[in-house]
Design a protein around this motif. Structure first.
Motif, PDB file in Angstrom:
ATOM      1  N   PHE A  49     -28.591 -16.757   0.724  1.00  0.00           N
ATOM      2  CA  PHE A  49     -29.649 -17.886   1.230  1.00  0.00           C
ATOM      3  C   PHE A  49     -30.339 -17.381   2.533  1.00  0.00           C
ATOM      4  O   PHE A  49     -29.216 -17.186   3.446  1.00  0.00           O
ATOM      5  CB  PHE A  49     -29.239 -19.120   1.301  1.00  0.00           C
ATOM      6  N   ASP A  50     -31.549 -17.357   2.704  1.00  0.00           N
ATOM      7  CA  ASP A  50     -32.056 -17.122   3.949  1.00  0.00           C
ATOM      8  C   ASP A  50     -32.717 -18.068   4.668  1.00  0.00           C
ATOM      9  O   ASP A  50     -32.943 -19.325   3.906  1.00  0.00           O
ATOM     10  CB  ASP A  50     -33.028 -15.980   3.721  1.00  0.00           C
ATOM     11  N   ASP A  51     -32.829 -18.242   5.912  1.00  0.00           N
ATOM     12  CA  ASP A  51     -33.679 -19.063   6.708  1.00  0.00           C
ATOM     13  C   ASP A  51     -33.157 -20.260   7.317  1.00  0.00           C
ATOM     14  O   ASP A  51     -33.865 -21.237   7.962  1.00  0.00           O
ATOM     15  CB  ASP A  51     -34.820 -19.491   5.780  1.00  0.00           C
ATOM     16  N   GLY A  52     -31.887 -20.875   7.016  1.00  0.00           N
ATOM     17  CA  GLY A  52     -31.252 -21.861   7.365  1.00  0.00           C
ATOM     18  C   GLY A  52     -30.533 -21.743   8.654  1.00  0.00           C
ATOM     19  O   GLY A  52     -30.821 -20.729   9.205  1.00  0.00           O
ATOM     20  N   VAL A 100     -26.478 -12.994   9.647  1.00  0.00           N
ATOM     21  CA  VAL A 100     -27.701 -13.222  10.614  1.00  0.00           C
ATOM     22  C   VAL A 100     -28.980 -12.474  10.059  1.00  0.00           C
ATOM     23  O   VAL A 100     -29.115 -11.700   9.519  1.00  0.00           O
ATOM     24  CB  VAL A 100     -27.262 -12.068  11.766  1.00  0.00           C
ATOM     25  N   HIS A 101     -30.083 -13.484  10.235  1.00  0.00           N
ATOM     26  CA  HIS A 101     -31.388 -13.195   9.709  1.00  0.00           C
ATOM     27  C   HIS A 101     -32.198 -13.224  10.638  1.00  0.00           C
ATOM     28  O   HIS A 101     -33.514 -12.936  10.595  1.00  0.00           O
ATOM     29  CB  HIS A 101     -31.723 -14.460   8.875  1.00  0.00           C
ATOM     30  N   GLY A 102     -31.832 -12.921  12.026  1.00  0.00           N
ATOM     31  CA  GLY A 102     -32.667 -12.616  13.108  1.00  0.00           C
ATOM     32  C   GLY A 102     -32.481 -13.951  13.992  1.00  0.00           C
ATOM     33  O   GLY A 102     -32.174 -14.931  13.315  1.00  0.00           O
ATOM     34  N   VAL A 104     -35.621 -15.409  15.595  1.00  0.00           N
ATOM     35  CA  VAL A 104     -36.677 -16.102  15.079  1.00  0.00           C
ATOM     36  C   VAL A 104     -37.424 -15.340  13.865  1.00  0.00           C
ATOM     37  O   VAL A 104     -37.235 -14.114  13.705  1.00  0.00           O
ATOM     38  CB  VAL A 104     -37.943 -16.126  16.112  1.00  0.00           C
ATOM     39  N   HIS A 105     -38.230 -16.011  13.161  1.00  0.00           N
ATOM     40  CA  HIS A 105     -38.746 -15.349  11.874  1.00  0.00           C
ATOM     41  C   HIS A 105     -39.779 -14.476  12.069  1.00  0.00           C
ATOM     42  O   HIS A 105     -40.947 -14.989  11.609  1.00  0.00           O
ATOM     43  CB  HIS A 105     -38.967 -16.437  10.698  1.00  0.00           C
ATOM     44  N   VAL A 106     -39.918 -13.307  12.786  1.00  0.00           N
ATOM     45  CA  VAL A 106     -41.131 -12.382  12.998  1.00  0.00           C
ATOM     46  C   VAL A 106     -40.490 -10.983  12.577  1.00  0.00           C
ATOM     47  O   VAL A 106     -39.420 -10.544  12.518  1.00  0.00           O
ATOM     48  CB  VAL A 106     -41.301 -12.406  14.457  1.00  0.00           C
ATOM     49  N   LEU A 195     -32.144 -16.348  -2.093  1.00  0.00           N
ATOM     50  CA  LEU A 195     -32.746 -17.597  -2.491  1.00  0.00           C
ATOM     51  C   LEU A 195     -32.716 -18.140  -1.060  1.00  0.00           C
ATOM     52  O   LEU A 195     -32.376 -17.438  -0.122  1.00  0.00           O
ATOM     53  CB  LEU A 195     -31.902 -18.483  -3.309  1.00  0.00           C
ATOM     54  N   HIS A 196     -33.650 -19.255  -0.865  1.00  0.00           N
ATOM     55  CA  HIS A 196     -33.645 -19.869   0.313  1.00  0.00           C
ATOM     56  C   HIS A 196     -33.169 -21.164   0.563  1.00  0.00           C
ATOM     57  O   HIS A 196     -33.379 -22.105  -0.322  1.00  0.00           O
ATOM     58  CB  HIS A 196     -35.121 -19.786   0.671  1.00  0.00           C
ATOM     59  N   ASP A 197     -32.495 -21.553   1.590  1.00  0.00           N
ATOM     60  CA  ASP A 197     -31.878 -22.987   1.878  1.00  0.00           C
ATOM     61  C   ASP A 197     -32.785 -23.794   2.758  1.00  0.00           C
ATOM     62  O   ASP A 197     -32.207 -24.883   3.347  1.00  0.00           O
ATOM     63  CB  ASP A 197     -30.334 -23.020   2.187  1.00  0.00           C
ATOM     64  N   CYS A 200     -38.388 -23.563   6.159  1.00  0.00           N
ATOM     65  CA  CYS A 200     -38.768 -23.381   7.346  1.00  0.00           C
ATOM     66  C   CYS A 200     -39.975 -22.109   7.439  1.00  0.00           C
ATOM     67  O   CYS A 200     -40.846 -22.171   8.303  1.00  0.00           O
ATOM     68  CB  CYS A 200     -37.914 -23.102   8.703  1.00  0.00           C
ATOM     69  N   THR A 201     -40.007 -21.540   6.451  1.00  0.00           N
ATOM     70  CA  THR A 201     -41.047 -20.465   6.585  1.00  0.00           C
ATOM     71  C   THR A 201     -41.660 -20.578   4.969  1.00  0.00           C
ATOM     72  O   THR A 201     -42.295 -19.438   4.607  1.00  0.00           O
ATOM     73  CB  THR A 201     -40.407 -18.822   6.742  1.00  0.00           C
ATOM     74  N   SER A 202     -41.348 -21.511   4.338  1.00  0.00           N
ATOM     75  CA  SER A 202     -41.777 -21.504   2.757  1.00  0.00           C
ATOM     76  C   SER A 202     -42.579 -22.688   2.557  1.00  0.00           C
ATOM     77  O   SER A 202     -42.781 -23.340   3.817  1.00  0.00           O
ATOM     78  CB  SER A 202     -40.427 -21.651   1.875  1.00  0.00           C
TER      79      SER A 202
HETATM   80 ZN   LIG Z   1     -36.389 -15.324   5.980  1.00  0.00          ZN
END
Ligand SMILES: [Zn+2]
Length: 236
Positions: A49-52, A100-102, A104-106, A195-197, A200-202
């Motif tokens: 899962f990404d973005d949480g 780790v996904h970074g 900030v989402h850039v 998938l995404h939990d 915030c970017t969706s």
């Molecule tokens: Zn993402």
């Protein structure tokens, strides 16, 4: 068509410049960056899962995974972790793997090499500090890897990993059925599912489709005789 165009560019020698922007396209990625492609050991499917972490949606994802008896890997954003450090810790305490996904989402393509390194180190430290776990994996925003990405990952002691199939669960039109159908398209033995939990970017509320897809997806994987779990058990 996008894939075909990217593949044509790759074979035309465009890779040196274009590789970062085409790595998110699975068929091309297999050719350009197999080490990041995330195909694991036979008999196992990795769930990621990404973005949480997100206080609205992440607990719903964790509860559903708990009900299904599934552990997963959560690629967290440092900025989201700082907003909800207790939630990040709860995800780890529930037995899930944190990654780790970074910060900030850039996209890395819009940043200097130095900024890519700084962002990743900041994110790694935020995740490690909040969860008490040492993260092992890094997946950059959008799956886009610039030439600075592997350097930053090495500096941070992280291993780059992308995915092999996704649920397109970031769309407002996504439903549990559409997510399962999209994941199934490239669901192979050793697959890594994205998938995404968090939305915030969706599109707002898009995460609900991912939550609804978890049971049928788990049943589908298990019906094929495969296990489903975190990247830590993926044999990479
Ligand atoms: Zn993402």
């Amino acid at each position: 068509m996008r894939v075909r165009t990217a593949a044509a560019l790759a074979t035309a020698g465009f890779v040196a410049h274009a590789a970062p922007s085409v790595t998110a396209l699975p068929p091309v990625r297999r050719r350009v960056a197999p080490a990041w492609h995330a195909v694991g050991a036979p008999g196992h499917v990795a769930l990621t899962f990404d973005d949480g972490p997100d206080p609205v949606s992440t607990p719903r994802v964790v509860d559903e995974l708990d009900r299904l008896g599934v552990k997963a890997t959560f690629f967290m954003l440092g900025s989201m972790v700082r907003l909800s450090p207790g939630l990040a810790a709860e995800v780890a305490a529930a037995g899930h793997e944190v990654a780790v996904h970074g910060d900030v989402h850039v996209s890395e393509l819009w940043r200097s090499p130095g900024a890519v390194v700084t962002d990743l180190l900041r994110a790694r430290d935020a995740v490690a500090h909040a969860t008490g776990s040492t993260p092992r994996w890094f997946r950059p925003p959008y799956g886009i890897v610039s030439s600075a990405g592997p350097v930053a990952a090495r500096r941070a002691g992280l291993r780059l990993v992308l995915w092999t199939t996704w649920g397109r669960d970031w769309r407002a039109a996504a439903t549990p059925s559409s997510v399962v159908a999209d994941v199934s398209r490239d669901l192979c033995d050793g697959a890594t599912v994205l998938l995404h939990d968090s939305d915030c970017t969706s599109d707002p509320g898009a995460w609900r489709a991912a939550v609804g897809a978890l049971q049928p997806l788990t049943e589908l994987v298990r019906a094929r005789g495969w296990r489903i779990g975190p990247l830590a058990e993926h044999g990479l």
